[in-house]
Design a protein around this motif. Sequence first.
Motif, PDB file in Angstrom:
ATOM      1  N   ARG A   1       1.473  -0.988  -0.187  1.00  0.00           N
ATOM      2  CA  ARG A   1      -0.182   0.259   0.083  1.00  0.00           C
ATOM      3  C   ARG A   1       0.934   1.372  -0.110  1.00  0.00           C
ATOM      4  N   TRP A   2       2.177   1.751   1.189  1.00  0.00           N
ATOM      5  CA  TRP A   2       2.878   2.504   0.624  1.00  0.00           C
ATOM      6  C   TRP A   2       4.392   2.180   0.338  1.00  0.00           C
ATOM      7  N   GLY A   3       4.307   1.438  -0.741  1.00  0.00           N
ATOM      8  CA  GLY A   3       5.075   1.489  -1.365  1.00  0.00           C
ATOM      9  C   GLY A   3       6.625   0.863  -0.713  1.00  0.00           C
ATOM     10  N   ILE A   4       6.701   0.149   0.153  1.00  0.00           N
ATOM     11  CA  ILE A   4       8.025   0.390   0.913  1.00  0.00           C
ATOM     12  C   ILE A   4       8.564  -1.227   0.351  1.00  0.00           C
ATOM     13  N   PRO A   5       9.683  -1.531  -0.497  1.00  0.00           N
ATOM     14  CA  PRO A   5      10.576  -2.450  -0.959  1.00  0.00           C
ATOM     15  C   PRO A   5      10.566  -3.392   0.306  1.00  0.00           C
ATOM     16  N   GLN A   6      10.909  -4.906  -0.003  1.00  0.00           N
ATOM     17  CA  GLN A   6      11.437  -5.555   0.836  1.00  0.00           C
ATOM     18  C   GLN A   6      12.558  -5.548   0.822  1.00  0.00           C
ATOM     19  N   ALA A   7      13.455  -5.044   0.392  1.00  0.00           N
ATOM     20  CA  ALA A   7      14.643  -4.924   0.062  1.00  0.00           C
ATOM     21  C   ALA A   7      15.126  -4.493   1.060  1.00  0.00           C
ATOM     22  N   SER A   8      14.516  -2.806   1.577  1.00  0.00           N
ATOM     23  CA  SER A   8      14.402  -2.527   3.071  1.00  0.00           C
ATOM     24  C   SER A   8      14.811  -2.904   3.754  1.00  0.00           C
ATOM     25  N   LEU A   9      14.210  -4.149   4.377  1.00  0.00           N
ATOM     26  CA  LEU A   9      13.271  -4.353   5.699  1.00  0.00           C
ATOM     27  C   LEU A   9      14.686  -5.041   6.633  1.00  0.00           C
ATOM     28  N   PRO A  10      14.927  -5.118   7.682  1.00  0.00           N
ATOM     29  CA  PRO A  10      15.822  -5.712   8.618  1.00  0.00           C
ATOM     30  C   PRO A  10      15.798  -6.782   7.503  1.00  0.00           C
ATOM     31  N   GLN A  11      16.800  -7.216   8.325  1.00  0.00           N
ATOM     32  CA  GLN A  11      17.511  -8.530   7.684  1.00  0.00           C
ATOM     33  C   GLN A  11      17.140  -9.564   8.518  1.00  0.00           C
ATOM     34  N   GLY A  12      16.042 -10.539   8.315  1.00  0.00           N
ATOM     35  CA  GLY A  12      15.903 -11.823   8.840  1.00  0.00           C
ATOM     36  C   GLY A  12      13.878 -11.630   9.289  1.00  0.00           C
ATOM     37  N   SER A  13      13.513 -10.527   8.812  1.00  0.00           N
ATOM     38  CA  SER A  13      11.547  -9.830   9.040  1.00  0.00           C
ATOM     39  C   SER A  13      11.044 -11.398   8.266  1.00  0.00           C
ATOM     40  N   VAL A  14      10.231 -10.816   8.952  1.00  0.00           N
ATOM     41  CA  VAL A  14       8.831 -12.409   8.546  1.00  0.00           C
ATOM     42  C   VAL A  14       7.844 -11.129   8.542  1.00  0.00           C
ATOM     43  N   ILE A  15       7.445 -12.052   6.801  1.00  0.00           N
ATOM     44  CA  ILE A  15       6.401 -11.360   6.664  1.00  0.00           C
ATOM     45  C   ILE A  15       5.305 -11.848   6.669  1.00  0.00           C
ATOM     46  N   ARG A  16       4.299 -11.689   7.041  1.00  0.00           N
ATOM     47  CA  ARG A  16       2.867 -12.042   6.912  1.00  0.00           C
ATOM     48  C   ARG A  16       1.721 -11.590   6.217  1.00  0.00           C
ATOM     49  N   PHE A  17       0.856 -11.835   5.616  1.00  0.00           N
ATOM     50  CA  PHE A  17      -0.392 -12.302   5.426  1.00  0.00           C
ATOM     51  C   PHE A  17       0.233 -11.862   4.139  1.00  0.00           C
ATOM     52  N   ARG A  18       1.123 -12.804   3.800  1.00  0.00           N
ATOM     53  CA  ARG A  18       1.326 -12.515   2.106  1.00  0.00           C
ATOM     54  C   ARG A  18       1.046 -13.067   1.287  1.00  0.00           C
ATOM     55  N   GLN A  19      -0.167 -12.097  -0.059  1.00  0.00           N
ATOM     56  CA  GLN A  19      -0.808 -13.001  -0.985  1.00  0.00           C
ATOM     57  C   GLN A  19      -0.600 -13.488  -2.145  1.00  0.00           C
ATOM     58  N   PRO A  20      -0.774 -14.631  -2.468  1.00  0.00           N
ATOM     59  CA  PRO A  20      -0.098 -15.142  -3.586  1.00  0.00           C
ATOM     60  C   PRO A  20      -0.659 -14.978  -5.607  1.00  0.00           C
TER      61      PRO A  20
END
Length: 513
Positions: free
Chosen positions: A319-338
């Motif tokens: 929604r906010w255009g935040i790239p996953q590459a900017s997340l801290p290492q080891g972060s858990v992504i929840r509610f991922r829609q295939p």
Amino acid sequence: MDRHTLKSGRCARLSLLLLALLALAAAAAEPKRVLLIHSYGRDFAPFDTFSGNFRTELARQIRSPLAVFEVSIESVGGAPGAPETALLGYLRSLYSDRRPDLVVPVGGPAARFAQRHRSGLFPSSPMLISGSDQRHVDPATLTANDAMVAVANEPERVLEGILQVLPRTTNLVLLIGRSSIELFWQAELRRQFQNYTNRLGFTWLSELSFEAMLDRCGALPPNSAILYVLLAVDAAGVPHLEDRALARLREVANAPLFGLQDSQMGRGVVGGPLMEVMKLSQNAASAAVRILEGESPARIRIPPQRPGVPQFDWRELRRWGIPQASLPQGSVIRFRQPTLWESHRWRIVAGVLLCAGEAILIVVLARTLLKRRRAERALRESEERLSLAAAAADLGVWVWDISRNEIWASANWRRMFGFAPNAVIRHEQVLDHIHPQDRPAVESAVGRALKDRVEYNGEYRVALPDGTQRWIAARGRIHAAHQRVPTRMFGVSVDITERKRTEETARGLSGRL
């Protein structure tokens, strides 16, 4: 000493032994009395999530009968003097005959209340301070009859997480209310964020009503972010439930929203290093059981729980255009829609192959066109009959992609197990929904099917989120690649609760006959 005197002595000793045994039996039959003292009532976050999980875990872990009493020390937004006086009188009358076996203050205000009035209310009862930040309780004030399961919130770590995923942030809006605990946290956050004032502008909304907060959050300047700290009562004296407040805030906010507890995930917050409320309540329940079963509180010294691994809501990232590459290492992504390919890979592949096969058949076998069309019509009719039969039989269909550990399931199967329509399902999550007594048998049967390439067959109970319990019968078959390594398991499940109830009723009638 004559025979009559010896006989009288033995009778007296037997009588005393019998009385002692009866007293022990009566004591064992008495339920353990646990007093939960809430800071603001069981409906206010984050204490509502903690106390609900705590009661559930305590009832599950304890081996003795249990009686839980609950009181709240503050009517949110009201004058504290009169309610506290009335509460003290109520507690004195409630425990005039028998003290509680364990006192559990939930949150900082409740902890301070319990410590302040302990000598007059329950001086000899063990106490477990829980759900409170360590800043609210001085460890030096704990007695040998006290234990504490506390948290160590790390606001600076949360702020650093915001700046990592949104490095262009120049304005941080802090949404916090005006109750006593919220005023405490406002002062604490101002102190901890002092080192960031040369980099960020801070906007505090504690002096506003919630409606005014919404107006401000809907018209924020670019490069802003919102941190939802706590909102028990706003400046107008109006209490707010977190679920509704977050829902309204998400509707109007024009900047990303962050929080502090994992219970806020899925309600509009982007994520970050959140406090794991479920883990905290489980640890508190385990400590409570140890005390209720006779262990000294002085031996229970659990380090304060800190925020867990950063976790993020995949939907809010998009929604906010935040790239996953900017997340801290080891972060858990929840509610991922295939994606469409991930959701329907096998159907897409099958469709492509079918179309290619049809094209070849049209070119090479033109003479059989009419026959093929008749066969396709018959196949469609057969599939429709099969679908109608499956629906009539209340079957749930599922496919387990073993290599990716993801399960595709029909809508009926998801309803049987209590999964949301769009939730990503893994094998471990299915096991978590299965009754603990049935789980080992299911794991064993699945393991045997994978190892020996045999058909899986089982019956087990499933606990649904609303507290009901259903019996499920399931059957599956293994599909192996050319290397004979299992890649998928196809199966069906059916709700057999009514059959189980009928069998149980029949067994009961047979036993009485």
